[in-house]
Motif scaffolding. Sequence first.
Motif, PDB file in Angstrom:
ATOM      1  N   PHE A 278       0.854  -1.203   0.000  1.00 44.59           N
ATOM      2  CA  PHE A 278       0.000   0.000   0.000  1.00 44.59           C
ATOM      3  C   PHE A 278       0.889   1.252   0.000  1.00 44.59           C
TER       4      PHE A 278
ATOM      5  N   GLU B 221      -9.116   6.362   4.919  1.00 48.60           N
ATOM      6  CA  GLU B 221      -8.640   5.247   4.085  1.00 48.60           C
ATOM      7  C   GLU B 221      -7.770   4.305   4.933  1.00 48.60           C
TER       8      GLU B 221
ATOM      9  N   ASP C 237     -10.020   2.389   7.421  1.00 49.88           N
ATOM     10  CA  ASP C 237     -10.785   1.312   6.761  1.00 49.88           C
ATOM     11  C   ASP C 237      -9.900   0.114   6.469  1.00 49.88           C
ATOM     12  N   LYS C 238      -8.681   0.392   5.993  1.00 51.21           N
ATOM     13  CA  LYS C 238      -7.817  -0.689   5.537  1.00 51.21           C
ATOM     14  C   LYS C 238      -7.012  -1.339   6.669  1.00 51.21           C
TER      15      LYS C 238
END
Length: 179
Positions: A14, A73, A76-77
């Motif tokens: 990521f 983000e 959430d991840k």
Amino acid sequence: MDSEASLLLETVNFAAEKHRKQRRKDPEETPYINHPIGVARILSYEGGVTDIEVLQAALLHDTVEDTDTTPEELEDKFGPIVARIVQEVTDDKSLPKQERKRLQVEHAPHCSQQAKLVKLADKLYNLRDLNACTPVGWSAERVQEYFVWAAEVVKSLKGTNSALEEKLEDQFKQRGVQL
Ligand SMILES: Nc1nc2c(ncn2[C@@H]2O[C@H](COP(=O)(O)OP(=O)(O)O)[C@@H](OP(=O)(O)OP(=O)(O)O)[C@H]2O)c(=O)[nH]1
Ligand SMILES: [Mn+2]
């Protein structure tokens, strides 16, 4: 494969995608991702840190500050703890630089232990980088000012991790800066 190894690979992937267009400021234009990977590696290999959320936050620590990544983000991840640590080490880029630098010194003592670890490793990586080569466009005075400022931040983090603090002291000594 063990689930922590798999989570770390997801996290580093990521970060690599987010930083893919960025380079460090050295003359060789090293890929930016070398820095967050190096910070996580300092924590694990040199600091003895095994807390997976700290290692993930280290990999992600510059994504919100320097890319289009949002705190939501990350939450959430990677969940609320990792997202919170990254938030704690993220400068508000809308503020003038001098103010951002002052706030790092002021906020450091109030950070969580996890965020303090990431901050120590971030500074250790950047100071070693500066002792190895000067970023493009930086004068010797600017390099020295960075050391003096970083010493103020590190003083505010005292008692967080003795191995990392000793290694930081070595870097300051090379510049004649007292911790
Ligand atoms: N030493 C060094 N630093 C480089 C290089 N390339 C990029 N940087 C980054 O530059 C930042 C330090 O430069 P400054 O001029 O003080 O800060 P600024 O980029 O936020 O304006 C660090 O940001 P940071 O990681 O967010 O940490 P912090 O210094 O803001 O705490 C560091 O990671 C390089 O080649 N050498
Ligand atoms: Mn950094």
